[in-house]
Design an enzyme around this catalytic site. Structure first.
Site, PDB file in Angstrom:
ATOM      1  N   GLU A   1     -18.654  -6.412  10.737  1.00  0.00           N
ATOM      2  CA  GLU A   1     -19.630  -5.723  11.579  1.00  0.00           C
ATOM      3  C   GLU A   1     -20.630  -6.673  12.212  1.00  0.00           C
ATOM      4  O   GLU A   1     -21.050  -6.480  13.367  1.00  0.00           O
ATOM      5  CB  GLU A   1     -20.364  -4.654  10.765  1.00  0.00           C
ATOM      6  CG  GLU A   1     -19.512  -3.486  10.325  1.00  0.00           C
ATOM      7  CD  GLU A   1     -18.735  -3.729   9.052  1.00  0.00           C
ATOM      8  OE1 GLU A   1     -17.991  -2.828   8.619  1.00  0.00           O
ATOM      9  OE2 GLU A   1     -18.860  -4.840   8.475  1.00  0.00           O
TER      10      GLU A   1
ATOM     11  N   LYS B   1       0.852  -1.187   0.000  1.00  0.00           N
ATOM     12  CA  LYS B   1       0.000   0.000   0.000  1.00  0.00           C
ATOM     13  C   LYS B   1       0.890   1.239   0.000  1.00  0.00           C
ATOM     14  O   LYS B   1       1.849   1.324   0.758  1.00  0.00           O
ATOM     15  CB  LYS B   1      -0.920  -0.017   1.221  1.00  0.00           C
ATOM     16  CG  LYS B   1      -2.070   0.970   1.156  1.00  0.00           C
ATOM     17  CD  LYS B   1      -3.051   0.756   2.298  1.00  0.00           C
ATOM     18  CE  LYS B   1      -4.239   1.696   2.171  1.00  0.00           C
ATOM     19  NZ  LYS B   1      -5.219   1.510   3.268  1.00  0.00           N
TER      20      LYS B   1
ATOM     21  N   ARG C   1     -24.616  -3.026   8.071  1.00  0.00           N
ATOM     22  CA  ARG C   1     -24.215  -4.376   7.706  1.00  0.00           C
ATOM     23  C   ARG C   1     -24.448  -5.371   8.838  1.00  0.00           C
ATOM     24  O   ARG C   1     -24.465  -6.575   8.619  1.00  0.00           O
ATOM     25  CB  ARG C   1     -22.736  -4.391   7.306  1.00  0.00           C
ATOM     26  CG  ARG C   1     -22.358  -3.304   6.306  1.00  0.00           C
ATOM     27  CD  ARG C   1     -20.989  -3.489   5.754  1.00  0.00           C
ATOM     28  NE  ARG C   1     -21.005  -4.461   4.682  1.00  0.00           N
ATOM     29  CZ  ARG C   1     -19.908  -4.895   4.055  1.00  0.00           C
ATOM     30  NH1 ARG C   1     -18.731  -4.460   4.422  1.00  0.00           N
ATOM     31  NH2 ARG C   1     -19.994  -5.783   3.091  1.00  0.00           N
TER      32      ARG C   1
END
Length: 633
Positions: A367, A281, A395
């Protein structure tokens, strides 16, 4: 090289050497664009070579390329005919920061939440094999999913189904050791073992060679031993058990590896295939590589130094006020703990984790698990604060209903990013939590009008043990009010009168109270001094206050930063049950419109939603039948 690219078809006439040069130019173009607009930087930098390789090898848009979350798609947008608009990213009327079906045929599936790509790719593969609509002309279905997104159950539900259906589809596991925060959990450890150990091809070759040397009668038992060896040592076994052919790990920044592998898979794959790609990243841009979060989300910045342009805040953010308030409560009560789903920094719980590491839990992008985990913590005698963005709490709604509400467990939901959030647009707007929580029996639902009220609501939640309780607050700075030294729990279901007036009452739920005050100043100049009330609670309602407002005023207007079916609907239900409308009350409810609002500044989004000070002023006059004047900005 980049000037020669109008569509991905232009990549197919380039040599592999030219594609490497193109990747370098694409990375520089992305850094330049994001320096002017702000946005997601590190994720896109990490997939530059992968993006070039995928578009060079596959026939997009016929081959459907689905990006999980899709915050890494700026290079994809540049290569797919949107380079001329890339400097409009996340601005009003400009390109979305995520994939969007209405924006381009190269975006076959919109996404801004994680772990949906494999389900979507499988759906496209099945539609292809069933004939689908001819105009769609689906070829291959390719999902690009990050390792952080693989921690969500939905990704494995999709892989389980894909392995069963055995449809030709390709999953690229973009393993960059980061989602937004550093990864957590057993899956992260498993992936790390795959690329730190010996290459799995060596184990396969050794096992196969050893078996071939044995006499025939012994080979069957040896094959079983070989499978055991693979289970212990061969990379990708978990994915192979789910029915995927596994290939990797390979260097996702080396086109000499990427291009041959993708071409081989394109030409030979028959069923579900997973390609494990290792990337970094922030790759190729020093300041992003050095950042703690690898430059995940940035404002405008100087390309040379990486220094971001930051305005001096007028007041602390709501998130920081929540975080500090929770620390104060946790210092007094050792049973208070905190749960988040891969967003410790975004929710402010990084501060809690530093102070109380054994009482803070980042469950990863999960979640559903996070909510049920918090429910069991509550059942076990702890006082969990489940801190999630409103858009992400959606979610886990099934778990909110079944595991929390039905069992009346005292989980404290700290709902960040409530209301309209700006540049991330409709996918990240906190539009629905008032409606989907206030309709649940036994739930207490609060909204802070300012940061001082937020402090009191954290204290209220900490002290409340009779069932689930939620409080919502927006993104960004507060109004700059004084914070209470010793926040006190609020009386459950009791609002407050902010200003006394006559004829018109405005009942606000949440931070639109500031806009109400502005509107009231202009109304006062026209001889209309409204009563202003802060509801504080959408559930339970302050019945006494609301009925008195209705009895003492000709007009009652509610305003909230939520969708139809929320606070205003509950007030209307109360007024109807008490036959207040029969006595001639003029009632109006100001809510978010029945539409999704595209990305813009929060102020522009609220103007489009008709929830600005001017709109509140106009609503009062329209209800009274008086012509409107202009409200100051």
């Amino acid at each position: 090289m980049l000037d020669r690219v109008s569509t991905p078809a232009d990549l197919k006439i380039m040599s592999d050497k030219e594609l490497r040069l193109l990747a370098d130019e694409l990375r520089a173009e992305m850094v330049s664009a994001v320096s002017e607009t702000g946005g997601h930087l590190g994720a896109g930098l990490g997939v530059v070579e992968l993006t070039v390789a995928l578009h060079a090898v596959f026939d997009t848009p016929k081959d459907h390329l689905i990006w999980d979350v899709s915050h890494q798609t700026y290079p994809h947008k540049i290569l797919t005919g949107r380079r001329d608009r890339i400097r409009t990213l996340r601005q009003k009327g400009g390109l979305s920061g995520f994939t969007k079906r209405s924006e381009s045929p190269y975006d076959p599936f919109g996404a801004a939440h994680s772990s949906t790509s494999i389900s979507a790719a499988l759906g496209f593969a099945v539609a292809r094999d069933l004939g689908g609509a001819p105009e769609h002309g689906i070829g291959d279905a390719i999902a690009v999913i990050g390792d952080g997104s693989m921690s969500a159950g939905m990704a494995f539900e999709a892989m389980n189904n894909a392995g069963h259906l055995k449809k030709r589809m390709i999953v690229i596991l973009n393993d960059n050791e980061m989602s937004i925060a550093p990864p957590v959990g057993a899956l992260s450890s498993y992936l790390s073992q795959l690329y730190t150990g010996a290459p799995f091809q060596e184990f396969k070759a050794a096992a196969k060679g050893a078996v071939s040397l044995l006499p025939g009668p012994f080979q069957e038992g040896a094959k079983r031993a070989r499978e055991m060896l693979k289970h212990m040592t061969v990379g990708g076994t978990m994915f192979e058990q789910l029915g995927f052919s596994y290939l990797g790990p390979i260097d996702g920044h080396d086109l000499e590896q990427l291009l041959p592998v993708l071409r081989m898979v394109r030409d030979r794959a028959t069923g579900p295939m997973l390609i494990h790609v290792i990337t970094q990243k922030g790759k190729g841009y020093g300041p992003a590589e050095a950042a703690r979060d690898k430059g995940h989300g940035v404002g405008k910045f100087d390309v040379v130094t990486g220094t971001q342009a930051k305005s001096i805040p007028n007041a602390p953010s709501y998130t920081s006020v929540f975080a500090k308030s929770l620390l104060e409560q946790a210092q007094q009560d050792p049973k208070i703990c905190a749960v988040t789903a891969a967003m410790p920094d975004g929710t402010g719980l990084n501060l809690f984790a530093e102070r109380y590491p054994s009482r803070c839990f980042d469950v990863g992008i999960a979640e559903q698990h996070g909510v049920t985990f918090a429910a069991a913590l509550a059942a076990g005698g702890m006082k969990p604060f489940c801190a999630m963005y409103s858009t992400f709490l959606q979610r886990g709604y099934d778990q909110v209903v079944h595991d929390v509400a039905i069992q009346r467990l005292p989980v404290r939901f700290a709902i960040d990013r409530a209301g309209l959030v700006g540049a991330d647009g409709a996918t990240h707007a906190g539009s629905f939590d008032i409606a989907f929580l206030a309709n649940l029996p036994g739930f207490v639902v609060m909204a802070a009008a300012d940061e001082a009220e937020l402090c009191h609501m954290v204290a209220t939640a900490a002290a409340y043990d009779d069932g689930p309780i939620a409080f919502r607050f927006p993104r960004g700075e507060g109004i700059g009010c004084d914070l209470p030294q010793n926040p006190a729990p609020l009386d459950i279901g009791k609002g407050r009168i902010v200003q006394k007036g006559s004829q018109v009452a405005i009942l606000s739920f949440g931070t639109r109270l500031g806009e109400v005050r502005i509107a009231a100043e202009t109304l006062a100049a026209q001889g209309i001094v409204p009563t202003i009330a802060d509801a504080r609670f959408a559930k339970p309602l302050d019945r006494e206050m609301i009925l008195k407002l209705a009895a003492d005023h000709e007009v009652l207007i509610t305003i909230e930063e939520g969708a139809i079916g929320g606070f205003g609907s509950h007030v209307a239900q109360l007024l109807a049950e008490e036959a207040v409308f029969d006595r001639g009350l003029k009632y109006r409810s100001m809510v978010l419109p029945d539409s999704f609002i595209d990305h813009a500044s929060p102020a522009d989004m609220y103007r489009e939603a008709k929830l600005s000070a001017q709109d509140i002023h106009d609503k009062v006059l329209q209800t009274l039948g008086i012509a409107s004047l202009k409200v100051r900005a």
